[in-house]
Scaffold this motif. Structure first.
Motif, mmCIF file in Angstrom:
data_model
loop_
_atom_site.group_PDB
_atom_site.id
_atom_site.type_symbol
_atom_site.label_atom_id
_atom_site.label_comp_id
_atom_site.label_asym_id
_atom_site.label_seq_id
_atom_site.Cartn_x
_atom_site.Cartn_y
_atom_site.Cartn_z
ATOM 1 N N MET A 1 0.824 -1.196 0.000
ATOM 2 C CA MET A 1 0.000 0.000 0.000
ATOM 3 C C MET A 1 0.869 1.261 0.000
ATOM 4 N N ILE A 2 1.947 1.210 0.761
ATOM 5 C CA ILE A 2 2.851 2.364 0.825
ATOM 6 C C ILE A 2 3.451 2.632 -0.551
ATOM 7 N N GLU A 3 3.780 1.571 -1.282
ATOM 8 C CA GLU A 3 4.342 1.722 -2.627
ATOM 9 C C GLU A 3 3.332 2.385 -3.557
ATOM 10 N N VAL A 5 0.925 4.487 -2.691
ATOM 11 C CA VAL A 5 0.838 5.898 -2.319
ATOM 12 C C VAL A 5 2.034 6.656 -2.880
ATOM 13 N N ARG A 6 3.206 6.049 -2.828
ATOM 14 C CA ARG A 6 4.397 6.688 -3.400
ATOM 15 C C ARG A 6 4.237 6.869 -4.902
ATOM 16 N N ASN A 7 3.677 5.854 -5.564
ATOM 17 C CA ASN A 7 3.464 5.964 -7.012
ATOM 18 C C ASN A 7 2.466 7.060 -7.347
ATOM 19 N N ARG A 9 1.953 9.793 -5.729
ATOM 20 C CA ARG A 9 2.677 11.057 -5.593
ATOM 21 C C ARG A 9 3.539 11.304 -6.828
#
Length: 130
Positions: A1-3, A5-7, A9
């Motif tokens: 999930m963090i990946e 969100v980074r994508n 952005r």
């Protein structure tokens, strides 16, 4: 999930993608962009199909018409979001020298379109009124 969100952005600051790894052969970046544009064309076709079902099949039962239209519209929205996410993921993988990312999305989209097509066949065979 963090990946993810980074994508997301990175969708809005693509210059940060350039800071990772090495610059790939421009032909690969352009091929990645063409793939992105093909996904967007698919999304536009799905959205257009959703509007067409809603506007040009007024004799179809309301529930069928709205259900089929919403299925096509939702598929178009998901396809357009997936297009930009896949573009970023592929660009980053090429810059890092990693394998390109795999995705189940094409299979899921194909199944969703097939289900809508089967529903339309049923509607045509059974009739619009009823």
């Amino acid at each position: 999930m963090i990946e993810f969100v980074r994508n997301v952005r990175l969708w809005f600051v693509p210059e940060e993608v350039r800071q990772e790894g090495r610059t790939p052969d421009y032909r690969f970046s352009l091929a990645n962009e063409r793939t992105f544009l093909a996904w967007l064309r698919t999304a536009l076709a799905l959205i257009g199909g959703g509007f067409a079902v809603d506007q040009f099949l007024p004799d179809l039962r309301w529930a069928w018409r709205v259900g089929l239209a919403l299925a096509l519209l939702a598929s178009g929205v998901l396809c357009s979001l997936r297009a930009v996410n896949h573009w970023v993921r592929c660009e980053r993988a090429m810059r890092r020298g990693d394998d390109l990312p795999v995705s189940r999305f094409p299979a899921l989209l194909g199944i969703a379109v097939a289900v809508v097509a089967v529903a339309m066949v049923v509607v045509v065979l059974v009739g619009w009124e009823g």
